[in-house]
Design a protein around this motif. Structure first.
Motif, PDB file in Angstrom:
ATOM      1  N   SER A 113      24.914  24.178  -1.766  1.00  0.00           N
ATOM      2  CA  SER A 113      24.209  25.322  -1.623  1.00  0.00           C
ATOM      3  C   SER A 113      23.694  26.026  -2.761  1.00  0.00           C
ATOM      4  O   SER A 113      24.657  26.202  -3.892  1.00  0.00           O
ATOM      5  CB  SER A 113      24.943  26.192  -0.829  1.00  0.00           C
ATOM      6  N   THR A 114      22.346  26.165  -3.154  1.00  0.00           N
ATOM      7  CA  THR A 114      22.041  26.683  -4.092  1.00  0.00           C
ATOM      8  C   THR A 114      21.101  27.881  -3.996  1.00  0.00           C
ATOM      9  O   THR A 114      19.917  27.923  -3.659  1.00  0.00           O
ATOM     10  CB  THR A 114      21.014  25.825  -5.128  1.00  0.00           C
ATOM     11  N   GLY A 115      21.431  28.852  -3.588  1.00  0.00           N
ATOM     12  CA  GLY A 115      20.757  30.031  -2.948  1.00  0.00           C
ATOM     13  C   GLY A 115      20.336  29.772  -1.476  1.00  0.00           C
ATOM     14  O   GLY A 115      20.866  29.653  -0.702  1.00  0.00           O
ATOM     15  N   THR A 116      18.936  29.654  -1.621  1.00  0.00           N
ATOM     16  CA  THR A 116      18.515  29.291   0.061  1.00  0.00           C
ATOM     17  C   THR A 116      18.408  27.878   0.077  1.00  0.00           C
ATOM     18  O   THR A 116      17.920  27.420   1.313  1.00  0.00           O
ATOM     19  CB  THR A 116      17.015  30.043  -0.147  1.00  0.00           C
ATOM     20  N   ASP A 117      18.796  27.033  -0.824  1.00  0.00           N
ATOM     21  CA  ASP A 117      18.424  25.425  -0.594  1.00  0.00           C
ATOM     22  C   ASP A 117      19.943  25.001  -0.150  1.00  0.00           C
ATOM     23  O   ASP A 117      20.875  25.096  -0.981  1.00  0.00           O
ATOM     24  CB  ASP A 117      18.021  24.871  -1.994  1.00  0.00           C
ATOM     25  N   ARG A 118      19.977  24.483   1.076  1.00  0.00           N
ATOM     26  CA  ARG A 118      21.101  23.810   1.417  1.00  0.00           C
ATOM     27  C   ARG A 118      20.920  22.294   1.894  1.00  0.00           C
ATOM     28  O   ARG A 118      19.627  22.136   2.407  1.00  0.00           O
ATOM     29  CB  ARG A 118      21.469  24.714   2.547  1.00  0.00           C
ATOM     30  N   SER A 119      21.879  21.546   1.443  1.00  0.00           N
ATOM     31  CA  SER A 119      21.747  20.021   1.917  1.00  0.00           C
ATOM     32  C   SER A 119      23.238  19.517   2.169  1.00  0.00           C
ATOM     33  O   SER A 119      24.302  19.847   1.660  1.00  0.00           O
ATOM     34  CB  SER A 119      20.819  19.187   0.877  1.00  0.00           C
TER      35      SER A 119
END
Length: 292
Positions: A113-119
């Motif tokens: 999770s990097t802020g709004t980026d999730r994978s």
């Protein structure tokens, strides 16, 4: 699950260990020559080697929670939160007396999770292989420990953009020490690793990495087949990319235990607890090893 929960897990583990120790002390058995060849740690390595022609396979499984990293990308720092499921399959083989070969393949599944980026991605890791040479054998009548030196290579196999491992080749060197006295063992590790052109998840550019690591472990074994331990490790990593140099420190305290399931099979478990700012908050690891 944060620090308070990790402490609860540690207390629960301590109770289990106490029960194991009571059982061990109430059931004396004939000493075995391998009594002084304790060779199974959770986050560190021992200096004892297998006899020529003997082999050992091991499987490690772990969950590492909530790693907060500051990665430099496109001129700005980004915070990366990563929870990871990690496994390692390994083989060790005694080649000659005092010389041992090893190979290991890590594999894992990570949530980023990097802020709004999730994978959520998984992959095989980079292959580790090496040779360990015994330099000296412990002397029970003096302070002399068993000393060994390991030199190894890292072969790029993983795809770093899938979120696991470094996807880079490199080398490593390790000095290992182990000493048995009465019902105790101590183990010391000092290692250096160099990787070229790494690319971790969340980074757009490549970097070279250097990692110095030191560790110390104390094991209490009132009876062969029962061991409780505490391990401490410290790592200092430098990452050189095109824009800047980054430094990271990691430090873990790991209480744990080992128990023999059979004369050739051993199970261990522990809880690494991060005590530095830039490492995982806590983890739960388990290892199974089988001597062949």
């Amino acid at each position: 699950m944060k620090s308070a929960d990790a402490i609860k897990w540690t207390l629960l583990l301590t109770l289990c260990l106490t029960a194991n120790l009571s059982l061990a002390q109430n059931n004396p058995e004939t000493e075995d020559p391998e009594r002084w060849q304790q060779n199974y740690l959770l986050t560190l390595k021992d200096a004892y080697l297998l006899d020529a022609g003997r082999a050992r396979v091991s499987l490690e499984a772990g969950y590492w929670e909530n790693m907060q990293l500051r990665e430099y990308e496109a001129g700005t720092n980004k915070s990366i939160d990563r929870d990871q499921y990690l496994g390692v399959a390994a083989l060790e083989l005694g080649l000659t007396q005092g010389l041992q070969f090893d190979v290991a393949l890590p594999f894992g599944y990570a949530k980023h999770s990097t802020g709004t980026d999730r994978s959520e991605k998984g992959d095989a890791g980079d292959i580790r292989t090496g040779l360990t040479l015994q330099l000296a054998e412990q002397d029970h009548a003096s302070w002399l420990p068993t000393l060994s030196f390991r030199g190894g290579g890292i072969i790029s196999l993983s795809n770093a953009q899938r979120g696991f491992d470094k996807g880079a080749c490199g080398w490593e060197a390790e000095l290992l020490a182990s000493k048995a006295f009465d019902d105790f063992f101590w183990h010391g590790n000092l290692s250096y690793r160099h990787l070229s052109n790494t690319r971790e998840y969340g980074q757009s550019g490549k970097a070279d990495e250097q990692l110095w690591k030191a560790g110390l472990g104390l094991v209490y074994s009132p009876k062969m087949g029962y061991e409780v331990m505490v391990e401490a490790s410290y790592g200092n990593e430098r990452e050189d990319n095109a824009l800047q140099k980054e430094y990271r420190e990691s430090c873990y305290i790991t209480p744990g235990f080992n128990i023999n399931l059979s004369p050739t099979m051993q199970l261990g478990a522990g809880i690494p607890i991060g005590v530095a700012k830039a490492n995982y908050d806590w983890a739960l690891v388990a290892k199974l090893q089988i001597k062949l």
